[in-house]
Design a protein around this motif. Structure first.
Motif, PDB file in Angstrom:
ATOM      1  N   ASN A  60       0.855  -1.182   0.000  1.00  0.00           N
ATOM      2  CA  ASN A  60       0.000   0.000   0.000  1.00  0.00           C
ATOM      3  C   ASN A  60       0.895   1.237   0.000  1.00  0.00           C
ATOM      4  O   ASN A  60       2.090   1.162   0.293  1.00  0.00           O
ATOM      5  N   TYR A  61       0.287   2.386  -0.270  1.00  0.00           N
ATOM      6  CA  TYR A  61       1.039   3.651  -0.287  1.00  0.00           C
ATOM      7  C   TYR A  61       1.772   3.850   1.032  1.00  0.00           C
ATOM      8  O   TYR A  61       2.938   4.233   1.060  1.00  0.00           O
ATOM      9  N   LYS A  62       1.104   3.523   2.134  1.00  0.00           N
ATOM     10  CA  LYS A  62       1.731   3.718   3.451  1.00  0.00           C
ATOM     11  C   LYS A  62       2.913   2.773   3.641  1.00  0.00           C
ATOM     12  O   LYS A  62       3.909   3.130   4.284  1.00  0.00           O
ATOM     13  N   THR A  70      -5.816  -3.144   1.858  1.00  0.00           N
ATOM     14  CA  THR A  70      -6.322  -1.958   2.547  1.00  0.00           C
ATOM     15  C   THR A  70      -6.787  -0.899   1.550  1.00  0.00           C
ATOM     16  O   THR A  70      -7.765  -0.191   1.799  1.00  0.00           O
ATOM     17  N   ALA A  71      -6.112  -0.814   0.393  1.00  0.00           N
ATOM     18  CA  ALA A  71      -6.533   0.175  -0.608  1.00  0.00           C
ATOM     19  C   ALA A  71      -7.965  -0.102  -1.069  1.00  0.00           C
ATOM     20  O   ALA A  71      -8.797   0.808  -1.122  1.00  0.00           O
ATOM     21  N   GLY A  72      -8.255  -1.370  -1.379  1.00  0.00           N
ATOM     22  CA  GLY A  72      -9.584  -1.708  -1.884  1.00  0.00           C
ATOM     23  C   GLY A  72     -10.657  -1.613  -0.808  1.00  0.00           C
ATOM     24  O   GLY A  72     -11.785  -1.169  -1.068  1.00  0.00           O
ATOM     25  N   ALA A  92      -2.023  11.761  -1.778  1.00  0.00           N
ATOM     26  CA  ALA A  92      -1.009  11.470  -2.801  1.00  0.00           C
ATOM     27  C   ALA A  92      -0.455  12.753  -3.420  1.00  0.00           C
ATOM     28  O   ALA A  92       0.681  12.779  -3.887  1.00  0.00           O
ATOM     29  N   SER A  93      -1.262  13.824  -3.418  1.00  0.00           N
ATOM     30  CA  SER A  93      -0.792  15.107  -3.944  1.00  0.00           C
ATOM     31  C   SER A  93      -0.241  15.988  -2.826  1.00  0.00           C
ATOM     32  O   SER A  93       0.667  16.774  -3.054  1.00  0.00           O
ATOM     33  N   GLY A  94      -0.804  15.860  -1.642  1.00  0.00           N
ATOM     34  CA  GLY A  94      -0.306  16.667  -0.527  1.00  0.00           C
ATOM     35  C   GLY A  94      -1.258  16.648   0.647  1.00  0.00           C
ATOM     36  O   GLY A  94      -2.420  16.278   0.533  1.00  0.00           O
ATOM     37  N   SER A 122      -9.389   4.262   7.343  1.00  0.00           N
ATOM     38  CA  SER A 122      -9.534   2.802   7.390  1.00  0.00           C
ATOM     39  C   SER A 122      -8.853   2.194   8.613  1.00  0.00           C
ATOM     40  O   SER A 122      -9.206   1.086   9.018  1.00  0.00           O
ATOM     41  N   VAL A 123      -7.884   2.911   9.188  1.00  0.00           N
ATOM     42  CA  VAL A 123      -7.015   2.297  10.209  1.00  0.00           C
ATOM     43  C   VAL A 123      -7.792   1.937  11.479  1.00  0.00           C
ATOM     44  O   VAL A 123      -7.667   0.830  11.998  1.00  0.00           O
ATOM     45  N   MET A 124      -8.576   2.897  11.970  1.00  0.00           N
ATOM     46  CA  MET A 124      -9.278   2.686  13.236  1.00  0.00           C
ATOM     47  C   MET A 124     -10.787   2.470  13.021  1.00  0.00           C
ATOM     48  O   MET A 124     -11.560   2.569  13.967  1.00  0.00           O
ATOM     49  N   ARG A 130       0.665   0.639 -11.164  1.00  0.00           N
ATOM     50  CA  ARG A 130      -0.735   0.608 -11.556  1.00  0.00           C
ATOM     51  C   ARG A 130      -1.519  -0.386 -10.699  1.00  0.00           C
ATOM     52  O   ARG A 130      -1.030  -1.496 -10.454  1.00  0.00           O
ATOM     53  N   GLY A 131      -2.695   0.009 -10.262  1.00  0.00           N
ATOM     54  CA  GLY A 131      -3.578  -0.913  -9.546  1.00  0.00           C
ATOM     55  C   GLY A 131      -2.969  -1.384  -8.244  1.00  0.00           C
ATOM     56  O   GLY A 131      -2.369  -0.616  -7.509  1.00  0.00           O
ATOM     57  N   ARG A 132      -3.075  -2.707  -7.997  1.00  0.00           N
ATOM     58  CA  ARG A 132      -2.703  -3.264  -6.708  1.00  0.00           C
ATOM     59  C   ARG A 132      -1.526  -4.221  -6.838  1.00  0.00           C
ATOM     60  O   ARG A 132      -1.412  -4.951  -7.815  1.00  0.00           O
TER      61      ARG A 132
HETATM   62  P1  NDP Z   1      -1.234   4.398  -5.059  1.00  0.00           P
HETATM   63  O1  NDP Z   1       0.167   4.847  -5.070  1.00  0.00           O
HETATM   64  O2  NDP Z   1      -1.579   3.038  -5.519  1.00  0.00           O
HETATM   65  O3  NDP Z   1      -2.118   5.405  -5.923  1.00  0.00           O
HETATM   66  C1  NDP Z   1      -2.034   6.794  -5.766  1.00  0.00           C
HETATM   67  C2  NDP Z   1      -2.409   7.428  -7.093  1.00  0.00           C
HETATM   68  O4  NDP Z   1      -2.528   8.841  -6.898  1.00  0.00           O
HETATM   69  C3  NDP Z   1      -1.336   7.270  -8.162  1.00  0.00           C
HETATM   70  O5  NDP Z   1      -1.404   6.040  -8.816  1.00  0.00           O
HETATM   71  C4  NDP Z   1      -1.692   8.415  -9.086  1.00  0.00           C
HETATM   72  O6  NDP Z   1      -2.771   8.014  -9.896  1.00  0.00           O
HETATM   73  C5  NDP Z   1      -2.212   9.481  -8.117  1.00  0.00           C
HETATM   74  N1  NDP Z   1      -1.201  10.490  -7.821  1.00  0.00           N
HETATM   75  C6  NDP Z   1       0.129  10.321  -7.614  1.00  0.00           C
HETATM   76  N2  NDP Z   1       0.728  11.495  -7.398  1.00  0.00           N
HETATM   77  C7  NDP Z   1      -0.237  12.429  -7.459  1.00  0.00           C
HETATM   78  C8  NDP Z   1      -0.247  13.839  -7.346  1.00  0.00           C
HETATM   79  N3  NDP Z   1       0.867  14.524  -7.118  1.00  0.00           N
HETATM   80  N4  NDP Z   1      -1.416  14.496  -7.492  1.00  0.00           N
HETATM   81  C9  NDP Z   1      -2.567  13.819  -7.719  1.00  0.00           C
HETATM   82  N5  NDP Z   1      -2.632  12.467  -7.844  1.00  0.00           N
HETATM   83  C10 NDP Z   1      -1.474  11.793  -7.717  1.00  0.00           C
HETATM   84  O7  NDP Z   1      -1.764   4.637  -3.572  1.00  0.00           O
HETATM   85  P2  NDP Z   1      -3.127   4.103  -2.899  1.00  0.00           P
HETATM   86  O8  NDP Z   1      -4.198   4.120  -3.909  1.00  0.00           O
HETATM   87  O9  NDP Z   1      -2.859   2.865  -2.148  1.00  0.00           O
HETATM   88  O10 NDP Z   1      -3.374   5.258  -1.835  1.00  0.00           O
HETATM   89  C11 NDP Z   1      -3.794   6.531  -2.293  1.00  0.00           C
HETATM   90  C12 NDP Z   1      -3.847   7.514  -1.134  1.00  0.00           C
HETATM   91  O11 NDP Z   1      -4.830   7.107  -0.217  1.00  0.00           O
HETATM   92  C13 NDP Z   1      -2.528   7.631  -0.368  1.00  0.00           C
HETATM   93  O12 NDP Z   1      -2.324   8.972  -0.004  1.00  0.00           O
HETATM   94  C14 NDP Z   1      -2.783   6.776   0.853  1.00  0.00           C
HETATM   95  O13 NDP Z   1      -2.007   7.174   1.945  1.00  0.00           O
HETATM   96  C15 NDP Z   1      -4.262   7.030   1.071  1.00  0.00           C
HETATM   97  N6  NDP Z   1      -4.921   5.972   1.816  1.00  0.00           N
HETATM   98  C16 NDP Z   1      -5.631   6.341   2.921  1.00  0.00           C
HETATM   99  C17 NDP Z   1      -6.280   5.418   3.655  1.00  0.00           C
HETATM  100  C18 NDP Z   1      -7.100   5.863   4.812  1.00  0.00           C
HETATM  101  O14 NDP Z   1      -7.388   5.065   5.693  1.00  0.00           O
HETATM  102  N7  NDP Z   1      -7.523   7.130   4.850  1.00  0.00           N
HETATM  103  C19 NDP Z   1      -6.166   3.979   3.354  1.00  0.00           C
HETATM  104  C20 NDP Z   1      -5.477   3.690   2.113  1.00  0.00           C
HETATM  105  C21 NDP Z   1      -4.857   4.671   1.393  1.00  0.00           C
HETATM  106  P3  NDP Z   1      -2.862   8.454 -11.440  1.00  0.00           P
HETATM  107  O15 NDP Z   1      -1.556   8.088 -12.063  1.00  0.00           O
HETATM  108  O16 NDP Z   1      -4.031   7.711 -11.973  1.00  0.00           O
HETATM  109  O17 NDP Z   1      -3.077   9.948 -11.423  1.00  0.00           O
END
Ligand code: NDP
Length: 327
Positions: A41-43, A127-129, A245-247, A269-271, A318-320
């Motif tokens: 996952n991203y984390k 966790t992503a899905g 993912a962007s900020g 999702s964590v808690m 890409r994807g998972r």
């Molecule tokens: P991934 O890395 O699989 O996907 C993130 C996607 O965000 C990338 O594939 C890209 O998609 C897009 N992206 C990347 N950089 C940027 C940017 N600068 N600006 C906008 N979009 C961008 O990560 P996940 O899908 O696993 O996680 C995504 C986010 O969700 C993360 O920040 C993660 O921490 C968070 N998250 C939060 C959870 C929670 O409990 N709140 C649980 C799981 C994840 P593309 O190329 O299509 O633009």
């Protein structure tokens, strides 16, 4: 001994490698699980690279989720041989996680493997899905239906985004997929996206209010992307925000909220309470096409996870990513 990813900080040097770990070193817990699959996952990518202070204590075995079979248990709900899944609860951050052949955890953190998923399929979702489904449930809880109008998913080619697109399309929504990778347009259309939106159009500072486009949104990006999505919501639209993912910032105005009655629904999702987890997994079993799930998942080993982690942070995965911890 068993194999796992090991993160340590020695002499200020942050290191992650695959190594043999002694079972006796496992942390306290009332259930010992023989892990079959985990995911990246991203984390986890942040933890493995050290790009962000996700790991709270060292040494750490990363992996915020896993699926496996109970080896031993003194928890009343689980016995040897049960198939279980874990998402979150600080595992892989402050308690050793799933990117290893064994994990010892509190049974309170586990949920039974949801039929008809296999252990691998549960981690193709991961966790992503499961978070994508929590976002869909948040939209529904706030009254969004396919009849409300089109919906948008940001970071659509990533883990949360790709599952969100597949589920929303399966439910009958008209889905716009925001991506920074136009070369993934065909992939996103196969998942069910009706429209592809270039991320660049949402990444720069925008107006407080834009043309009303979407009735619902799932945002993984934060930053200007989230601000611009909020500004482009239809009257009484709902935005489920789960990512950064962007900020981490949110450079927006209150205009969408006070002039269009837009709702910003936070998703963690964590808690998340157990009832929400069980509901999310049941709905994934109902609303996620297994063939589409297969098409968005790639398999990896523990060693591959180390290589893929920096690529994930660059938005190149890409994807998972499903990690078979036994190679
Ligand atoms: P991934 O890395 O699989 O996907 C993130 C996607 O965000 C990338 O594939 C890209 O998609 C897009 N992206 C990347 N950089 C940027 C940017 N600068 N600006 C906008 N979009 C961008 O990560 P996940 O899908 O696993 O996680 C995504 C986010 O969700 C993360 O920040 C993660 O921490 C968070 N998250 C939060 C959870 C929670 O409990 N709140 C649980 C799981 C994840 P593309 O190329 O299509 O633009």
């Amino acid at each position: 001994m068993f194999q796992g990813i090991w993160i340590d900080k020695e002499d200020g040097q942050y290191r992650a490698d695959v190594r043999g770990i002694n079972k006796e070193q496992l942390p306290e817990g009332d259930v010992l699980v023989r892990v079959s699959h985990s995911t990246l996952n991203y984390k986890d990518a942040l933890a493995i690279t050290g790009a962000s202070p996700v790991v709270r204590q060292f040494p750490m075995v990363p992996g915020i989720d896993f699926a496996g079979v109970v080896e031993t248990s003194s928890h009343p709900d689980y016995k040897s041989g049960d198939s279980v899944v874990l998402n979150g609860w600080g595992v892989g951050e402050k308690h050793w996680g799933g990117l290893a052949e064994f994990a010892r955890v509190s049974g309170d953190w586990l949920v039974p493997l949801q039929a008809p998923f296999t252990l691998r399929q549960a981690m193709a979702i991961g966790t992503a899905g499961y978070t994508a489904m929590l976002c869909v449930l948040a939209l529904e809880r706030h009254g969004v239906t396919p009849a409300s109008g089109p919906v948008v998913v940001t970071g659509a080619a990533g883990g949360v985004g790709s599952v969100a697109v597949a589920v929303l399309a399966q439910l009958g929504y008209e889905v716009s997929a925001v991506t920074g990778r136009p070369e993934q347009a065909d992939f996103l259309k196969r998942l069910g996206a009706r429209h592809i939106v270039e991320r660049a159009g949402l990444s720069a500072p925008g107006k407080p209010l834009a043309r009303e486009q979407w009735a619902g949104a799932i945002d993984v990006a934060g930053g200007h992307v989230l601000a611009n999505v909020c500004a482009a919501m239809r009257y009484r639209g709902v935005v489920a925000a789960c990512g950064l993912a962007s900020g981490m910032d949110f450079p927006a105005t209150v205009a969408p909220f006070i002039l269009r009655g837009v709702t910003l629904a936070g998703v963690d999702s964590v808690m998340a309470p157990r009832a929400d987890r069980l509901q999310a997994w049941q709905r994934l079993a109902r609303d996620l096409d297994p063939a589409l799930l297969e098409s968005l998942a790639q398999d990896a080993t523990l060693a591959d996870a180390l290589t893929l982690a920096p690529q994930m942070l660059e938005g190149k995965v890409r994807g998972r990513v499903v990690v078979s911890v036994r190679g």
